[in-house]
Enzyme design. Structure first.
Site, PDB file in Angstrom:
ATOM      1  N   GLY A 112       6.760   0.362  -2.387  1.00  9.28           N
ATOM      2  CA  GLY A 112       6.444   0.932  -1.305  1.00  9.28           C
ATOM      3  C   GLY A 112       7.728   1.587  -0.592  1.00  9.28           C
ATOM      4  O   GLY A 112       8.674   1.937  -1.546  1.00  9.28           O
ATOM      5  N   CYS A 113       7.683   1.940   0.457  1.00 11.65           N
ATOM      6  CA  CYS A 113       9.079   2.592   1.145  1.00 11.65           C
ATOM      7  C   CYS A 113      10.410   1.992   0.679  1.00 11.65           C
ATOM      8  O   CYS A 113      10.347   0.648   1.031  1.00 11.65           O
ATOM      9  CB  CYS A 113       8.742   2.825   2.632  1.00 11.65           C
ATOM     10  SG  CYS A 113      10.465   3.426   3.415  1.00 11.65           S
ATOM     11  N   PHE A 114      11.298   2.483   0.378  1.00  7.38           N
ATOM     12  CA  PHE A 114      12.277   1.739  -0.223  1.00  7.38           C
ATOM     13  C   PHE A 114      13.117   1.205   1.084  1.00  7.38           C
ATOM     14  O   PHE A 114      13.951   0.373   0.672  1.00  7.38           O
ATOM     15  CB  PHE A 114      13.263   2.806  -1.116  1.00  7.38           C
ATOM     16  CG  PHE A 114      13.513   4.085  -0.866  1.00  7.38           C
ATOM     17  CD1 PHE A 114      13.640   4.594   0.456  1.00  7.38           C
ATOM     18  CD2 PHE A 114      13.687   5.001  -1.886  1.00  7.38           C
ATOM     19  CE1 PHE A 114      13.770   6.087   0.492  1.00  7.38           C
ATOM     20  CE2 PHE A 114      14.048   6.267  -1.544  1.00  7.38           C
ATOM     21  CZ  PHE A 114      14.056   6.805  -0.234  1.00  7.38           C
TER      22      PHE A 114
END
Length: 163
Positions: free
Chosen positions: A12-14
């Site tokens: 997912g979003c880092f």
């Protein structure tokens, strides 16, 4: 330092992953970036096939790869294909970027433990992909949630250890 090792994961979003991993025991450094894609020098605007991921530098005398993967499977949903929270697309896939056969064996073992636990509503769909290169993301993405404490994240610790 010979005890320092690196691990490469995406889930997912880092930003959210980095924010949680940065404070784990034994983690010495985190960087957000792009892994597993089709172009050199990817950017946020141009990273076809790349996953948003993190590079974790850790002290192997304090923690190990298995423990890092255990936490990885607790702080994101590894049963959704190309999605975490509101983020959709292959950039947000759950992936472990394997550097050697030992890492592959450990990843397979941890995935089996997670699946056998029954804690998630489905089976793990995390891909095991060969590590090729880690491309560091733009400066404004690094330590994003430290700089923007009210920023979006879908990552949080959902369970205690699987191990």
């Amino acid at each position: 330092m010979e005890n320092l090792k690196k691990a490469y994961i995406a889930g997912g979003c880092f930003w959210g992953m980095e924010d949680l991993f940065r404070v784990r025991p034994g983690v010495k450094d985190t960087e957000v970036g792009y892994l597993g894609g089709q172009n050199d020098n990817p950017t946020y605007q141009n990273h076809p096939g790349h996953a948003e991921g993190i590079e974790i530098t850790y002290d192997s005398t304090v923690t190990n790869y298995k423990e890092l993967l255990d936490y990885f499977f607790r702080m994101h949903d590894p049963t959704t294909v190309d999605r975490q929270g509101n983020d959709k697309g292959s950039s947000y896939r759950s992936a472990i970027f394997i550097q050697n056969e030992d890492e592959k064996q450990i990843a397979d073992e941890v995935i089996k433990i997670v699946d056998d636990s029954g804690k998630w509503p489905g089976e793990v769909v995390t891909t095991l992909e060969p590590f090729t290169k880690f491309w560091v993301a733009e400066d404004y993405h690094q330590d994003y949630l430290v700089k923007n404490p009210n920023g979006y994240t879908c990552h949080f610790e959902r369970f205690g250890t699987f191990l």
